[in-house]
Design an enzyme around this catalytic site. Structure first.
Site, PDB file in Angstrom:
ATOM      1  N   LYS A  39       0.118  -8.568  -9.602  1.00 50.50           N
ATOM      2  CA  LYS A  39      -1.113  -8.195  -8.915  1.00 50.50           C
ATOM      3  C   LYS A  39      -1.963  -7.375  -9.876  1.00 50.50           C
ATOM      4  CE  LYS A  39      -2.818  -6.355  -4.495  1.00 50.50           C
ATOM      5  NZ  LYS A  39      -3.681  -5.211  -4.797  1.00 50.50           N
ATOM      6  N   GLN A  93       8.410  -4.883  -5.409  1.00 50.16           N
ATOM      7  CA  GLN A  93       7.402  -4.699  -6.455  1.00 50.16           C
ATOM      8  C   GLN A  93       7.815  -3.560  -7.386  1.00 50.16           C
ATOM      9  OE1 GLN A  93       3.381  -2.681  -6.101  1.00 50.16           O
ATOM     10  NE2 GLN A  93       2.693  -4.813  -6.219  1.00 50.16           N
ATOM     11  N   GLY A 144      -4.751  -6.049   3.067  1.00 49.56           N
ATOM     12  CA  GLY A 144      -4.269  -4.686   2.989  1.00 49.56           C
ATOM     13  C   GLY A 144      -4.873  -3.832   4.089  1.00 49.56           C
ATOM     14  N   MET A 188       0.849  -1.187   0.000  1.00 54.76           N
ATOM     15  CA  MET A 188       0.000   0.000   0.000  1.00 54.76           C
ATOM     16  C   MET A 188       0.885   1.238   0.000  1.00 54.76           C
ATOM     17  SD  MET A 188      -2.896  -1.234   2.736  1.00 54.76           S
ATOM     18  CE  MET A 188      -3.831   0.292   2.592  1.00 54.76           C
ATOM     19  N   GLU A 189       0.910   1.939  -1.121  1.00 50.88           N
ATOM     20  CA  GLU A 189       1.804   3.083  -1.263  1.00 50.88           C
ATOM     21  C   GLU A 189       1.523   4.146  -0.205  1.00 50.88           C
ATOM     22  OE1 GLU A 189       3.170   6.495  -4.490  1.00 50.88           O
ATOM     23  OE2 GLU A 189       1.203   5.554  -4.645  1.00 50.88           O
ATOM     24  N   GLY A 208      -8.988  -8.080  -1.258  1.00 46.34           N
ATOM     25  CA  GLY A 208     -10.036  -7.083  -1.338  1.00 46.34           C
ATOM     26  C   GLY A 208     -11.181  -7.281  -0.368  1.00 46.34           C
ATOM     27  N   CYS A 231      -2.582  -0.663  -9.396  1.00 49.89           N
ATOM     28  CA  CYS A 231      -2.664   0.637  -8.733  1.00 49.89           C
ATOM     29  C   CYS A 231      -3.711   1.516  -9.409  1.00 49.89           C
ATOM     30  CB  CYS A 231      -1.311   1.335  -8.755  1.00 49.89           C
ATOM     31  SG  CYS A 231      -1.351   2.963  -7.958  1.00 49.89           S
TER      32      CYS A 231
END
Length: 316
Positions: free
Chosen positions: A139, A68, A223, A8-9, A200, A98
């Site tokens: 992903k 990644q 996440g 998760m950026e 998700g 993303c």
């Protein structure tokens, strides 16, 4: 089953990876994406986003961390994948999911789900560059505007040589709005012969069970749910009770004093406030905490507030 921590950026950096893997239940972490455009990046770029490369590519608690990459040019992604491997990454992950507008505008992330051939070309180039003994993974989301290419995209990635595929069960257009369409992952699984990991809208153990049943997947990637409940992986794997708020407060306090890799909580105030946004889904106390700290800008003051809520608050 295996549980992976999602990339998760701006949220799941090396400090958060360390924190959550210390809590336990995770088998693998994937870094925030390293943006690749048209050059071979210096090693310092990899170290900045994956300092675990200097620790045998593992968190301090021993969980492997995979680099990644995100980009659109197969040849440059392949070049940088090889750098990641040479630096010790146990494989390379490719980001085709993303949803950020700035990333998609520069032809990275989920926008590539419109271009099945490009997905194939990227995975094939990286697979050819990385030694056969190490995994190349990807992903994706179910699509960009719709799900019409979901199976075709997954098939292209598998045919190009990917080792496994993580599927976030929504399109880019659907963003993070519930529900997640876990049943679409099962449709994808019917058409490819590599392992598929479901991702998700998994917030608790019941969600995890429903996801596994609907997606036909035994492995999961967590996440936002892991940020909302720090021991979510353990509640799924070992049937643990959700972490009580007092222990969450302890965790938030420990985050303030991190000296791991020489980075001592520089961004602590903002990060704790950001974390409250996730925690409030599971803990009403997080709303109260945020109201108490939202105007505080130093770690010491925030820790003082947290100390009154921790499991040690009643110790003289």
């Amino acid at each position: 089953m295996k549980i992976m921590l999602a990339p998760m950026e701006g949220v799941v950096d090396h400090l958060m990876r360390d924190m959550l893997t210390r809590v336990g239940g995770f088998d693998l972490c994937v870094t925030e994406f390293i943006r690749v455009v048209d050059q071979k990046l210096p090693k310092r770029t990899f170290i900045r986003l994956c300092p675990e490369l200097e620790n045998d590519a593992k968190t301090p608690s021993g969980v492997p961390v995979r680099v990644q990459l995100l980009g659109q040019h197969p040849e440059w992604l392949a070049e940088n994948a090889l750098t990641a491997i040479e630096m010790g990454s146990p494989g390379v992950d490719l980001n085709f999911g993303c949803p950020a507008k700035t990333v998609n505008k520069s032809k990275g992330g989920a926008v590539l789900l419109k271009e099945t051939q490009t997905l194939f070309d990227i995975v094939k180039a990286v697979r050819d560059a990385v030694p056969d003994t190490l995994p190349v993974t990807a992903k994706i989301r179910l699509g960009y505007d719709d799900k019409s290419l979901a199976v075709e995209n997954a098939h292209a990635i598998a045919q190009a040589g990917a080792s496994h595929l993580v599927v976030h069960a929504r399109t880019k257009k659907e963003g993070y709005r519930p529900p997640a369409y876990w049943d679409y992952i099962a449709k994808i699984k019917q058409h490819i012969d590599i392992p598929v990991i479901a991702n998700g809208e998994i917030w608790n153990a019941s969600d995890a069970l429903n996801c596994m049943q609907q997606s036909a997947c035994s492995d999961l990637m967590l996440g936002r749910g892991a940020l909302a409940m720090p021991n979510l992986a353990q509640t799924i794997k070992q049937g643990h009770a959700p972490m009580p708020w007092e222990e969450v407060a302890d965790l938030l306090i420990s985050y303030s004093g991190y000296e791991i890799y020489g980075d001592k909580g520089r961004y602590y105030p903002n990060r704790i406030k950001q974390w409250c946004g996730y925690l409030r889904r599971q803990y009403p106390q997080a709303d109260v905490l945020f109201s108490q700290i939202k105007r505080l800008n130093d770690a010491k003051s925030i820790v003082t507030v947290l100390a009154s809520q921790s499991s040690h608050a009643d110790i003289a």
